[in-house]
Design a protein around this motif. Structure first.
Motif, short mmCIF file in Angstrom:
data_model
loop_
_atom_site.label_atom_id
_atom_site.label_comp_id
_atom_site.label_asym_id
_atom_site.label_seq_id
_atom_site.Cartn_x
_atom_site.Cartn_y
_atom_site.Cartn_z
N UNK A 89 0.82 -1.21 0.00
CA UNK A 89 0.00 0.00 0.00
C UNK A 89 0.86 1.26 0.00
N UNK A 90 2.03 1.20 0.62
CA UNK A 90 2.92 2.36 0.58
C UNK A 90 3.35 2.67 -0.84
N UNK A 91 3.62 1.63 -1.63
CA UNK A 91 4.01 1.83 -3.03
C UNK A 91 2.87 2.47 -3.82
N UNK A 92 1.66 2.03 -3.54
CA UNK A 92 0.50 2.57 -4.26
C UNK A 92 0.19 4.01 -3.85
N UNK A 93 0.27 4.29 -2.56
CA UNK A 93 -0.06 5.64 -2.11
C UNK A 93 1.01 6.63 -2.56
N UNK A 94 2.26 6.18 -2.66
CA UNK A 94 3.32 7.06 -3.16
C UNK A 94 3.03 7.47 -4.60
N UNK A 95 2.56 6.52 -5.40
CA UNK A 95 2.19 6.82 -6.79
C UNK A 95 1.03 7.80 -6.83
N UNK A 96 0.00 7.55 -6.03
CA UNK A 96 -1.15 8.43 -6.00
C UNK A 96 -0.77 9.85 -5.57
N UNK A 97 0.03 9.94 -4.55
CA UNK A 97 0.41 11.26 -4.04
C UNK A 97 1.23 12.04 -5.05
N UNK A 98 2.18 11.37 -5.67
CA UNK A 98 3.09 12.07 -6.58
C UNK A 98 2.39 12.47 -7.89
N UNK A 99 1.46 11.64 -8.34
CA UNK A 99 0.75 11.95 -9.59
C UNK A 99 -0.46 12.86 -9.37
N UNK A 100 -0.72 13.22 -8.12
CA UNK A 100 -1.79 14.17 -7.84
C UNK A 100 -1.54 15.50 -8.57
N UNK A 101 -0.28 15.76 -8.84
CA UNK A 101 0.08 16.99 -9.54
C UNK A 101 -0.62 17.09 -10.90
N UNK A 102 -0.85 15.94 -11.55
CA UNK A 102 -1.54 15.96 -12.83
C UNK A 102 -2.99 16.43 -12.66
N UNK A 103 -3.64 15.97 -11.59
CA UNK A 103 -5.00 16.43 -11.30
C UNK A 103 -5.02 17.94 -11.05
N UNK A 104 -4.04 18.41 -10.30
CA UNK A 104 -3.96 19.84 -10.01
C UNK A 104 -3.72 20.65 -11.28
N UNK A 105 -2.93 20.10 -12.19
CA UNK A 105 -2.65 20.78 -13.45
C UNK A 105 -3.92 20.88 -14.30
N UNK A 106 -4.70 19.79 -14.31
CA UNK A 106 -5.96 19.81 -15.05
C UNK A 106 -6.91 20.86 -14.46
N UNK A 107 -6.97 20.91 -13.12
CA UNK A 107 -7.83 21.88 -12.45
C UNK A 107 -7.43 23.31 -12.81
N UNK A 108 -6.13 23.55 -12.84
CA UNK A 108 -5.65 24.89 -13.21
C UNK A 108 -6.05 25.23 -14.65
N UNK A 109 -5.88 24.30 -15.54
CA UNK A 109 -6.24 24.52 -16.95
C UNK A 109 -7.73 24.79 -17.08
#
Length: 304
Positions: A36-56
Motif C-alpha cells: 500500500x505504501x508503493x501505491x499511495x506514493x504513486x497516487x500522491x506524486x501523480x496528484x500533480x496531474x489532477x492539479x494541473x488539469x484543475x488549473x487549466x
C-alpha cells in the motif's frame, strides 16, 4: 482539491514476541504495508496531474477549448518526475498479498497518466512561452483536442483507483490497529494510530472543486468518530503525562478547527462556495502537519 495523504504505514517497533504465530502475523502486516505504501506514493506524486488539469480548467472551457480571447490565461502546472513511483507500483502488483481489484487498477492508471503527462508537459511549455500570442492560439487548440480526452480518462481512472485504495487501506488500518493492541495494548502508539485513522476518514468528505457541496450527515458522523478518538487520546495523556508531548495537542486543535468549519458549512447548507471553502487550505495544511508529528510519535516505544 484535497491531497490524498495519510499517516505513513509502519509496523510496530516494540519488542518482538517469540511466538511463531505472532511473527507470521507481523510479517503479513508488513507485506500489506509495503504494498500500500508503493501505491499511495504513486497516487500522491501523480496528484500533480489532477492539479494541473484543475488549473487549466479554471480558465479554459474543457468542452470547447481555449480561444485566445480569455481574460486571463494561466496555462497548466508542470508535472513531477514519477518514474521511480511508477516502477515501484508496478513491482508491487505482483507481490503478496493479492488485492485483485486494486492490483488490476494500477496498470490502467499508469497508462492513463503516461498518455496525459507528455501532452501536459508540451502544453505547459506552450503557455509558459506565451506562444499563443504568436500563433493566435492555434497550437493551444490542437493541444486541447488531445489534452481534454486524456484528462477525462486520467481523472476517471484516478477516481476508481482512489476508491479501491481507500477500501484496502481501511482494511489494513483495522488489521494493524488490532495487531498493535494485541502486542502493546491501548498505549501511545495505539492512540496515535486510532486518531489518525479517524482523521483520515474525514478527508474524502471535504469539499473539492468537483464536489463543492458536502454530505453533511456523513461529515458529522466522521467528525463524531474522530472526536471520540481525540477524547480517548486526551484521557490516555492525562494518565500518562508526557507520553506524546510532541503530538498530543495537534488532534484536539484540528478538531476545534473542523468544528468551526462544520458550523460554517452548516450555515451554508453544506455548500463550501458560500464562504466556508476559504478555510479548506488551513484544514488540509494542519492535517499534513499532524501527519509529520504522528509519524514521529508512532516510532517511539510505548510506555509499559
Amino acid at each position: 482539491m484535497v491531497l490524498l495523504v495519510g499517516l505513513a504505514l509502519s509496523s510496530p517497533a516494540s519488542a518482538q514476541p517469540k511466538a511463531a504465530e505472532a511473527d507470521a502475523e507481523l510479517a503479513a502486516s508488513q507485506a500489506i504495508v509495503g504494498k500500500l505504501n508503493a501505491y499511495v506514493a504513486l497516487l500522491n506524486r501523480t496528484l500533480r496531474a489532477s492539479e494541473s488539469i484543475t488549473r487549466y480548467a479554471s480558465w479554459a472551457d474543457m468542452r470547447t477549448g481555449p480561444t485566445g480571447r480569455e481574460r486571463i490565461i494561466y496555462g497548466l502546472y508542470s508535472l513531477y518526475d514519477v518514474r521511480g513511483e511508477i516502477e515501484r507500483a508496478r513491482a508491487a502488483v505482483s507481490k503478496p498479498p493479492a488485492m485483485p481489484e486494486l492490483d488490476a487498477k494500477i496498470g490502467p492508471y499508469i497508462a492513463a497518466y503516461e498518455t496525459l503527462a507528455p501532452i501536459t508537459t508540451q502544453a505547459n511549455g506552450y503557455y509558459e512561452r506565451q506562444d499563443y500570442k504568436e500563433d493566435k492560439m492555434a497550437e493551444g487548440k490542437a493541444l486541447h483536442a488531445r489534452l481534454a480526452p486524456a484528462a477525462q480518462t486520467f481523472l476517471a481512472e484516478r477516481a476508481g483507483l482512489e476508491a479501491l485504495f481507500a477500501r484496502e487501506k481501511e482494511r489494513s488500518d483495522a488489521t494493524e490497529l488490532a495487531l498493535v493492541e494485541r502486542r502493546e495494548g491501548r498505549k501511545a502508539r495505539w492512540h496515535v494510530m486510532n486518531v489518525m485513522i479517524r482523521a483520515r476518514s474525514i478527508l474524502p468528505l471535504l469539499p473539492s472543486d468537483a464536489r463543492p457541496v458536502v454530505d453533511m450527515p456523513a461529515f458529522e458522523a466522521a467528525l463524531a468518530g474522530y472526536a471520540g478518538a481525540v477524547r480517548e487520546l486526551d484521557a490516555y495523556v492525562a494518565a500518562e503525562p508526557g507520553a506524546l508531548s510532541s503530538f498530543e495537542s495537534r488532534p484536539r486543535s484540528w478538531l476545534g478547527k473542523l468544528r468551526e468549519f462544520r458550523d460554517k458549512l452548516a450555515a451554508a447548507k453544506g455548500d463550501a462556495r458560500r464562504g466556508a471553502g476559504r478555510d479548506l487550505t488551513w484544514i488540509v495544511n494542519d492535517y499534513n502537519s499532524m501527519i509529520s508529528t504522528a509519524q514521529l510519535a508512532s516510532t517511539l516505544p510505548s510506555r509499559p
